[in-house]
Design a protein around this motif. Sequence first.
Motif, PDB file in Angstrom:
ATOM      1  N   UNK A  28     -58.868  62.045   9.591  1.00 30.28           N
ATOM      2  CA  UNK A  28     -58.375  63.374   9.238  1.00 30.28           C
ATOM      3  C   UNK A  28     -59.112  63.911   8.014  1.00 30.28           C
ATOM      4  N   UNK A  29     -59.378  63.050   7.036  1.00 26.00           N
ATOM      5  CA  UNK A  29     -60.075  63.485   5.826  1.00 26.00           C
ATOM      6  C   UNK A  29     -61.499  63.949   6.141  1.00 26.00           C
ATOM      7  N   UNK A  30     -62.139  63.268   7.082  1.00 15.56           N
ATOM      8  CA  UNK A  30     -63.541  63.581   7.391  1.00 15.56           C
ATOM      9  C   UNK A  30     -63.682  64.698   8.422  1.00 15.56           C
ATOM     10  N   UNK A  31     -62.826  64.703   9.437  1.00 16.70           N
ATOM     11  CA  UNK A  31     -63.008  65.613  10.563  1.00 16.70           C
ATOM     12  C   UNK A  31     -61.869  66.607  10.771  1.00 16.70           C
ATOM     13  N   UNK A  32     -60.717  66.381  10.122  1.00 16.38           N
ATOM     14  CA  UNK A  32     -59.575  67.263  10.292  1.00 16.38           C
ATOM     15  C   UNK A  32     -58.589  66.736  11.320  1.00 16.38           C
ATOM     16  N   UNK A  33     -57.333  67.201  11.278  1.00 18.07           N
ATOM     17  CA  UNK A  33     -56.299  66.689  12.190  1.00 18.07           C
ATOM     18  C   UNK A  33     -56.564  67.035  13.658  1.00 18.07           C
ATOM     19  N   UNK A  34     -57.230  68.168  13.929  1.00 17.83           N
ATOM     20  CA  UNK A  34     -57.500  68.532  15.325  1.00 17.83           C
ATOM     21  C   UNK A  34     -58.402  67.504  16.004  1.00 17.83           C
ATOM     22  N   UNK A  35     -59.319  66.924  15.223  1.00 17.19           N
ATOM     23  CA  UNK A  35     -60.206  65.903  15.792  1.00 17.19           C
ATOM     24  C   UNK A  35     -59.423  64.660  16.173  1.00 17.19           C
ATOM     25  N   UNK A  36     -58.395  64.329  15.399  1.00 17.54           N
ATOM     26  CA  UNK A  36     -57.562  63.177  15.735  1.00 17.54           C
ATOM     27  C   UNK A  36     -56.869  63.402  17.070  1.00 17.54           C
ATOM     28  N   UNK A  37     -56.429  64.637  17.331  1.00 20.59           N
ATOM     29  CA  UNK A  37     -55.813  64.958  18.615  1.00 20.59           C
ATOM     30  C   UNK A  37     -56.801  64.737  19.760  1.00 20.59           C
ATOM     31  N   UNK A  38     -58.033  65.206  19.570  1.00 22.03           N
ATOM     32  CA  UNK A  38     -59.052  65.060  20.621  1.00 22.03           C
ATOM     33  C   UNK A  38     -59.323  63.590  20.898  1.00 22.03           C
ATOM     34  N   UNK A  39     -59.382  62.798  19.834  1.00 18.62           N
ATOM     35  CA  UNK A  39     -59.648  61.367  20.017  1.00 18.62           C
ATOM     36  C   UNK A  39     -58.519  60.703  20.810  1.00 18.62           C
ATOM     37  N   UNK A  40     -57.286  60.987  20.427  1.00 21.00           N
ATOM     38  CA  UNK A  40     -56.136  60.370  21.108  1.00 21.00           C
ATOM     39  C   UNK A  40     -56.029  60.814  22.558  1.00 21.00           C
ATOM     40  N   UNK A  41     -56.554  61.990  22.870  1.00 22.37           N
ATOM     41  CA  UNK A  41     -56.449  62.504  24.238  1.00 22.37           C
ATOM     42  C   UNK A  41     -57.482  61.893  25.169  1.00 22.37           C
ATOM     43  N   UNK A  42     -58.410  61.115  24.622  1.00 20.90           N
ATOM     44  CA  UNK A  42     -59.452  60.519  25.460  1.00 20.90           C
ATOM     45  C   UNK A  42     -59.195  59.029  25.647  1.00 20.90           C
ATOM     46  N   UNK A  43     -59.104  58.557  26.885  1.00 20.66           N
ATOM     47  CA  UNK A  43     -58.749  57.145  27.122  1.00 20.66           C
ATOM     48  C   UNK A  43     -59.770  56.165  26.579  1.00 20.66           C
ATOM     49  N   UNK A  44     -61.054  56.540  26.515  1.00 23.02           N
ATOM     50  CA  UNK A  44     -62.070  55.649  25.955  1.00 23.02           C
ATOM     51  C   UNK A  44     -61.719  55.305  24.515  1.00 23.02           C
ATOM     52  N   UNK A  45     -61.529  56.351  23.722  1.00 21.49           N
ATOM     53  CA  UNK A  45     -61.278  56.148  22.293  1.00 21.49           C
ATOM     54  C   UNK A  45     -59.902  55.540  22.051  1.00 21.49           C
ATOM     55  N   UNK A  46     -58.906  56.003  22.796  1.00 27.62           N
ATOM     56  CA  UNK A  46     -57.542  55.487  22.646  1.00 27.62           C
ATOM     57  C   UNK A  46     -57.521  53.978  22.863  1.00 27.62           C
ATOM     58  N   UNK A  47     -58.180  53.516  23.928  1.00 27.17           N
ATOM     59  CA  UNK A  47     -58.183  52.087  24.249  1.00 27.17           C
ATOM     60  C   UNK A  47     -58.913  51.298  23.166  1.00 27.17           C
ATOM     61  N   UNK A  48     -60.034  51.842  22.684  1.00 24.09           N
ATOM     62  CA  UNK A  48     -60.784  51.170  21.625  1.00 24.09           C
ATOM     63  C   UNK A  48     -59.964  51.087  20.342  1.00 24.09           C
TER      64      UNK A  48
END
Length: 351
Positions: A28-48
Motif C-alpha cells: 500500500x505504501x509503494x503502490x496504493x490500496x487500489x493495487x492491493x485490491x488488484x493483487x488479491x483479485x488475481x489467483x496467481x498472486x493470491x496463491x503465492x
Amino acid sequence: MPLHGGKAPRWLFERMVQLAREITIAIVAEYGPEEMLKRLSHPYWFQAFGCVLGFDWHSSGVTTTLCGAVKEGIKGLEKELGLFVAGGKGRTSRRTPLEIENWGQQISLEPAPLVYASRMSAKVDSSAVQDGYQLYHHVLVFTAKGSWTVIQQGMNENNRYARRYHWLGEEVPDFVNEPHSAILSAKRGQVLNLVASESEPVRTTVADIVTNEKPEVLLVDLKKLKTLDLPAHHPVGLSDIHPDSISKILLSVYERQPQDFERLLGLKGVGAKTLRALSLVSEIVHGVAPSYRDPARYSFAHGGKDGYPYPVDRETYDRSISLLSTAIHRTKLGIREKKEALNRLNRLSSE
C-alpha cells in the motif's frame, strides 16, 4: 483445492498475521490500496501470497486463512492504509453488510454500493452459477474511495473439493454478464451458467417470463415439463424442479415486476431452485437455452511444469514473485523472518 478440515495452528496463524500486515503495509505504501485490491483479485498472486505466509498451497484453507490473516493483520491500521476488510468464513460472512456500514459511518463513505456488490456477488455465485459448490466464505476488501474486490469460496461435499471466486469492482460493469476476474477450480464440468455472455438471450427471456406470464400459467408449464423425458445427460434434471415449492416466489416476483434479470436475481427469495425452473421453461417452452459452460478458468496457480493442463504463464508468474519479493524486502520484519518468507517464495518459484 482439496477440502481440508481443521484450523491453522495458533502459532502459525499469529506469524501469518504479522507477515500479512507487513507485506500489506509495504504494498500500500509503494503502490496504493487500489493495487492491493488488484493483487488479491488475481489467483496467481493470491496463491503465492498464501504460500509466502506459510500455508499449504494445495489446500482449501489457504483462502480462509489468508483472508483472515489480512483482516486481523491490518486491524487498527485501516484508516491509515485506506484499506478495509469485511466478512469472513461461515457466520462471519453474514455480517459483511453490517461491517461495511460501520466503516462507512466512520470514514464518511456511502455504504450502499459496497453492500450491493457484496450481496450480488454472493447471489451470482450461489444461484446464477450453479456449479455444485456451496458458498461458505465471503470477504469484501475495499478502499476509502469505494473501490472493491470480493474473494469467496464454495465447497462440493461430493467430490471433496473447493472452488474460489474472484471479483474486482473496476472490471464489473455488469453483475450478470461475465463478472468474474477469475474462478479457481481443479474440477470442471457442466454448469448452469446464467452469467455467461452467451446466456444473454436466456436472461432476457426469463425476465420477460416472470413479468408477463401469470404465475398460475407458469406453474402449469412447469408441471407439464415434469412429465417429459429429458436426455439423461441434460445438466438440469426434472427431479430438481418442484413447482409447488416456488409458487409463492413466482407470485411475489410477478407482483414486483423486475425490469431485467439483475433486478430479478436481486429479489429476496429468488434462488437456485427458482432460476433452474425458469431456465428450463426458457429452454423447452421458448426454445432459448442457457449456457452450460463452466466459467472456471484456473486449475493451478501458474499452470503445470509439463504444460498440463496448460503452459505456465511465465510473465504473470514472474511478476507475482517479483512483487512479493520486493514487498518482503521492504517490510519491518527481522532478518530471520524475511529470510524464511523469501525461502518459501523461492521454493514456490522453483516448483
